[in-house]
Design a protein around this motif. Structure first.
Motif, PDB file in Angstrom:
ATOM      1  N   VAL A  49       0.835  -1.199   0.000  1.00  7.18           N
ATOM      2  CA  VAL A  49       0.000   0.000   0.000  1.00  7.18           C
ATOM      3  C   VAL A  49       0.871   1.251   0.000  1.00  7.18           C
ATOM      4  N   SER A  51       0.481   5.011   0.862  1.00  2.25           N
ATOM      5  CA  SER A  51      -0.424   5.928   1.568  1.00  2.25           C
ATOM      6  C   SER A  51      -0.001   7.383   1.446  1.00  2.25           C
ATOM      7  N   CYS A 111      -9.023   0.925  -6.203  1.00  2.00           N
ATOM      8  CA  CYS A 111      -7.702   0.462  -5.779  1.00  2.00           C
ATOM      9  C   CYS A 111      -7.102  -0.359  -6.913  1.00  2.00           C
ATOM     10  N   GLN A 119      -6.332  -4.298   2.561  1.00  2.00           N
ATOM     11  CA  GLN A 119      -5.387  -3.246   2.180  1.00  2.00           C
ATOM     12  C   GLN A 119      -6.090  -2.111   1.447  1.00  2.00           C
ATOM     13  N   CYS A 123      -6.555   2.200   2.527  1.00  2.00           N
ATOM     14  CA  CYS A 123      -5.960   3.132   1.568  1.00  2.00           C
ATOM     15  C   CYS A 123      -6.985   4.175   1.114  1.00  2.00           C
TER      16      CYS A 123
END
Length: 270
Positions: A49, A51, A111, A119, A123
């Motif tokens: 991920v 971020s 995503c 995950q 996010c």
């Protein structure tokens, strides 16, 4: 997003050229357009991920009277979309809501598909939570990272293909009350059943007729054999009765004297 394969391929081809021009000799780079994202790195980044957000707000803002309702409806919309996107394979969802009688908010979240549900959702929440910091009261904005992003506007900017499966073909119509498909299936089956029944009827009838005929022939044949068995030559009768000897005479009948005799095979006849 309803984007054709040709548009997607064109976006990626242009990105491949542009990322080299903009980021020469870089070991890690990412380039994002509205229809595609291209990233490369000398380290493995799948299922990791990112971020660290980037943002691009719309310069126009919502009026003060509508700001509170706008922000509340925007938060509800984006959180609902994030929940749905997390639970589907595409990791994508889009939709709209209203914040006044004549105004709507359109939102999109997604995503990258290498992220798991656990995950993807954090996010997206990270991007949504960044709105007050970067884009407060803005009528639209794009906020994202290399693994997830959100976008919202007050005008439609996407087209959604229906995620629900297409309805089954109708089994009933107007008029006769049956569709062409049903008729096409039922009629051949019905005709086949009728033909089989007719064939079975005639076959059964012929078998019974042959049995009756054969039985009559057997009876007639047995009668002939019985009559034949009673026919003997005069010489054979003379020999069997010892030339009509009185010793072999049994009595008198309606047609004359009755004798017993012994045939050559030892059987006695009267």
């Amino acid at each position: 997003v309803d984007i054709s394969t040709e548009d997607c391929q064109s976006c990626l081809n242009n990105s491949a050229v542009e990322i080299i021009r903009r980021c020469p000799n870089r070991k890690d780079a990412a380039l994002r357009y509205d229809f595609c994202i291209l990233r490369y790195s000398n380290t493995r980044f799948f299922s990791q991920v990112d971020s660290n957000p980037w943002w691009r707000p719309n310069s126009a803002v919502v009026s003060g009277a509508d700001a509170n309702r706008y922000n509340r409806q925007l938060g509800i919309l984006l959180n609902n979309l994030a929940n749905t996107a997390t639970s589907v394979v595409t990791k994508f969802d889009a939709g709209s809501t209203d914040y006044s009688n004549f105004n709507h908010i359109y939102g999109l979240v997604m995503c990258t598909r290498d992220l798991s549900a656990t995950q993807c959702f954090p996010c997206l929440q990270r991007m949504i939570g960044f709105i007050p910091t970067c884009c407060n009261n803005s009528v639209g904005a794009q906020i994202g990272s290399t693994t997830c992003n959100i976008r919202y506007e007050i005008y439609p900017f996407f087209q959604i293909s229906s995620s629900s499966p297409p309805p089954p073909p109708p089994v009933q119509g107007t008029g006769n009350g049956k569709s062409v498909n049903v008729v096409a299936i039922v009629v051949p089956v019905t005709v086949a059943v009728i033909l089989v029944a007719i064939c079975a009827y005639f076959i059964t009838r012929r078998i019974k007729k042959n049995r009756r005929k054969r039985k009559a022939e057997l009876i007639y044949e047995n009668d002939i054999r019985s009559e034949d068995s009673l026919q003997f030559g005069l010489n054979m009768i003379r020999t069997a009765t010892n030339d009509f000897s009185d010793d072999n005479k049994l009595g008198e009948g309606g047609f004359g004297a009755v004798y017993k005799g012994e045939l050559l095979d030892g059987k006695e006849k009267k």
